[in-house]
Design a protein around this motif. Structure first.
Motif, PDB file in Angstrom:
ATOM      1  N   GLY A 190       0.763  -1.229   0.000  1.00 48.82           N
ATOM      2  CA  GLY A 190       0.000   0.000   0.000  1.00 48.82           C
ATOM      3  C   GLY A 190       0.798   1.285   0.000  1.00 48.82           C
ATOM      4  N   HIS A 191       2.121   1.212  -0.100  1.00 53.70           N
ATOM      5  CA  HIS A 191       2.918   2.432  -0.050  1.00 53.70           C
ATOM      6  C   HIS A 191       2.709   3.299  -1.291  1.00 53.70           C
ATOM      7  CE1 HIS A 191       4.956   0.141   3.122  1.00 53.70           C
ATOM      8  NE2 HIS A 191       5.336   1.312   3.580  1.00 53.70           N
ATOM      9  N   PHE A 192       2.525   2.662  -2.447  1.00 52.70           N
ATOM     10  CA  PHE A 192       2.268   3.431  -3.659  1.00 52.70           C
ATOM     11  C   PHE A 192       1.001   4.261  -3.498  1.00 52.70           C
ATOM     12  CE2 PHE A 192       4.975   0.550  -6.402  1.00 52.70           C
ATOM     13  CZ  PHE A 192       5.837   1.546  -6.783  1.00 52.70           C
ATOM     14  N   HIS A 193      -0.030   3.639  -2.941  1.00 55.57           N
ATOM     15  CA  HIS A 193      -1.295   4.345  -2.767  1.00 55.57           C
ATOM     16  C   HIS A 193      -1.128   5.565  -1.878  1.00 55.57           C
ATOM     17  CE1 HIS A 193      -4.878   4.973  -0.092  1.00 55.57           C
ATOM     18  NE2 HIS A 193      -5.392   5.256  -1.275  1.00 55.57           N
ATOM     19  N   ARG A 194      -0.370   5.439  -0.794  1.00 53.53           N
ATOM     20  CA  ARG A 194      -0.198   6.568   0.115  1.00 53.53           C
ATOM     21  C   ARG A 194       0.543   7.714  -0.563  1.00 53.53           C
ATOM     22  NH1 ARG A 194       0.322   2.468   4.163  1.00 53.53           N
ATOM     23  NH2 ARG A 194       2.599   2.487   4.099  1.00 53.53           N
ATOM     24  N   GLY A 195       1.515   7.386  -1.414  1.00 58.46           N
ATOM     25  CA  GLY A 195       2.231   8.426  -2.138  1.00 58.46           C
ATOM     26  C   GLY A 195       1.338   9.165  -3.113  1.00 58.46           C
ATOM     27  N   VAL A 196       0.550   8.395  -3.905  1.00 63.29           N
ATOM     28  CA  VAL A 196      -0.374   9.015  -4.862  1.00 63.29           C
ATOM     29  C   VAL A 196      -1.438   9.812  -4.123  1.00 63.29           C
ATOM     30  CG1 VAL A 196      -2.084   8.553  -6.659  1.00 63.29           C
ATOM     31  CG2 VAL A 196       0.033   7.218  -6.595  1.00 63.29           C
ATOM     32  N   GLN A 197      -1.952   9.249  -3.019  1.00 58.49           N
ATOM     33  CA  GLN A 197      -3.000   9.913  -2.246  1.00 58.49           C
ATOM     34  C   GLN A 197      -2.536  11.264  -1.712  1.00 58.49           C
ATOM     35  OE1 GLN A 197      -3.886   8.293   1.686  1.00 58.49           O
ATOM     36  NE2 GLN A 197      -6.088   8.388   1.206  1.00 58.49           N
ATOM     37  N   GLU A 198      -1.304  11.310  -1.207  1.00 56.32           N
ATOM     38  CA  GLU A 198      -0.788  12.551  -0.632  1.00 56.32           C
ATOM     39  C   GLU A 198      -0.759  13.674  -1.671  1.00 56.32           C
ATOM     40  OE1 GLU A 198       3.573  13.876   0.827  1.00 56.32           O
ATOM     41  OE2 GLU A 198       2.659  12.287   2.040  1.00 56.32           O
ATOM     42  N   VAL A 199      -0.276  13.360  -2.878  1.00 55.04           N
ATOM     43  CA  VAL A 199      -0.168  14.380  -3.924  1.00 55.04           C
ATOM     44  C   VAL A 199      -1.543  14.762  -4.453  1.00 55.04           C
ATOM     45  CG1 VAL A 199       0.723  14.855  -6.233  1.00 55.04           C
ATOM     46  CG2 VAL A 199       2.157  13.678  -4.572  1.00 55.04           C
ATOM     47  N   MET A 200      -2.404  13.772  -4.698  1.00 52.74           N
ATOM     48  CA  MET A 200      -3.717  14.056  -5.265  1.00 52.74           C
ATOM     49  C   MET A 200      -4.581  14.871  -4.302  1.00 52.74           C
ATOM     50  SD  MET A 200      -4.192  13.017  -8.368  1.00 52.74           S
ATOM     51  CE  MET A 200      -3.014  12.277  -9.514  1.00 52.74           C
ATOM     52  N   LYS A 201      -4.495  14.578  -3.007  1.00 54.18           N
ATOM     53  CA  LYS A 201      -5.306  15.315  -2.031  1.00 54.18           C
ATOM     54  C   LYS A 201      -4.838  16.758  -1.908  1.00 54.18           C
ATOM     55  CE  LYS A 201      -6.792  13.547   1.785  1.00 54.18           C
ATOM     56  NZ  LYS A 201      -6.884  12.898   3.104  1.00 54.18           N
ATOM     57  N   SER A 202      -3.517  16.955  -1.899  1.00 55.81           N
ATOM     58  CA  SER A 202      -2.994  18.309  -1.702  1.00 55.81           C
ATOM     59  C   SER A 202      -3.100  19.158  -2.961  1.00 55.81           C
ATOM     60  CB  SER A 202      -1.532  18.243  -1.249  1.00 55.81           C
ATOM     61  OG  SER A 202      -0.724  17.618  -2.234  1.00 55.81           O
ATOM     62  N   ALA A 203      -2.925  18.554  -4.138  1.00 53.31           N
ATOM     63  CA  ALA A 203      -2.896  19.321  -5.386  1.00 53.31           C
ATOM     64  C   ALA A 203      -4.243  19.402  -6.084  1.00 53.31           C
ATOM     65  CB  ALA A 203      -1.860  18.727  -6.336  1.00 53.31           C
ATOM     66  N   ALA A 204      -5.084  18.359  -5.935  1.00 56.36           N
ATOM     67  CA  ALA A 204      -6.336  18.320  -6.695  1.00 56.36           C
ATOM     68  C   ALA A 204      -7.567  18.065  -5.845  1.00 56.36           C
ATOM     69  CB  ALA A 204      -6.232  17.245  -7.788  1.00 56.36           C
TER      70      ALA A 204
END
Length: 229
Positions: A190-204
């Motif tokens: 699940g580490h990939f998901h947390r990385g994508v989630q962090e960027v998507m939540k903050s930027a979009a």
């Protein structure tokens, strides 16, 4: 240059290509000359691949529009990392990843073709840095001129969360080609998901859902059953 294009699509390197040409009585240049041509060809191919992936992202947005959806509708993606040295080779030897190179590949889940829409590479290798180490110096990899490394030799190449962040940042590049993500299919850590989630939540402002890859699950179950038997 044409030879280098062919080599980039095969598993052999410059030294093997030089031996093959020599065996065929075809004059060859020096290996250093081969490498200089490879560097030029590599930059051109990397730029061409970036343009190709941007065009595929645009095609995915077109398909969303054809289906009556907004072009900026978040999509599901699949992401995984591949190492140049399998992690299983470190079993019982070291708790760290034995690899020196890794690549993160992201595919979309909108079309049956599952286009590769972005890519991130991680590299610890630098010939200049290795030469400096042999001279008793400490190279400033990855920040010195002509450095091919992207991280330090001491950094964790298995940091999939960082890989997910970099891939998400690339997906958000360009107004006409950016893709928002609503779901991430990856392996069980699940580490990939947390990385994508962090960027998507903050930027979009999008909060992607994590899904487990059934292929990884199937291989894990088969391996565990074999160990039990």
């Amino acid at each position: 240059m044409a030879l280098q294009v062919g080599l980039y699509q095969s598993s052999i390197a410059n030294s093997a290509a030089s031996r093959i040409l020599t065996a065929m009585s075809i004059p060859t240049g020096s290996l250093s000359g081969f490498q200089k041509t490879a560097n030029k060809c590599g930059d051109i191919l990397a730029a061409a691949n970036e343009l190709d992936m941007a065009e595929r992202r645009r095609k995915v947005k077109d398909i969303l529009e054809y289906r009556g959806m907004d072009r900026n509708t978040p999509i599901d993606i699949e992401i995984d990392r591949q190492y140049n040295i399998p992690l299983s080779h470190a079993k019982g030897r070291t708790p760290f990843a034995p690899a020196t190179q890794a690549r993160d590949v992201v595919t979309e889940n909108v079309t049956p073709e599952k286009y590769i829409v972005t890519y991130n590479s991680t590299n610890k290798l630098c010939r200049v840095g290795q030469r400096l180490v042999g001279q008793g110096k400490e190279p400033a990899c990855p920040n010195h001129p002509k450095c091919t490394a992207t991280i330090k030799m001491s950094d964790n190449i298995g940091d999939e969360m960082l890989g997910g962040q970099k891939c998400a940042q690339k997906l958000l590049t360009g107004d006409e080609t950016q893709l928002l993500v609503k779901g991430v299919v990856s392996d069980s850590d699940g580490h990939f998901h947390r990385g994508v989630q962090e960027v998507m939540k903050s930027a979009a402002g999008v909060d992607p859902t994590s899904y487990l890859c059934v292929n990884h699950l199937k291989r894990s179950l088969c391996k565990n059953w074999k160990d039990l038997l």
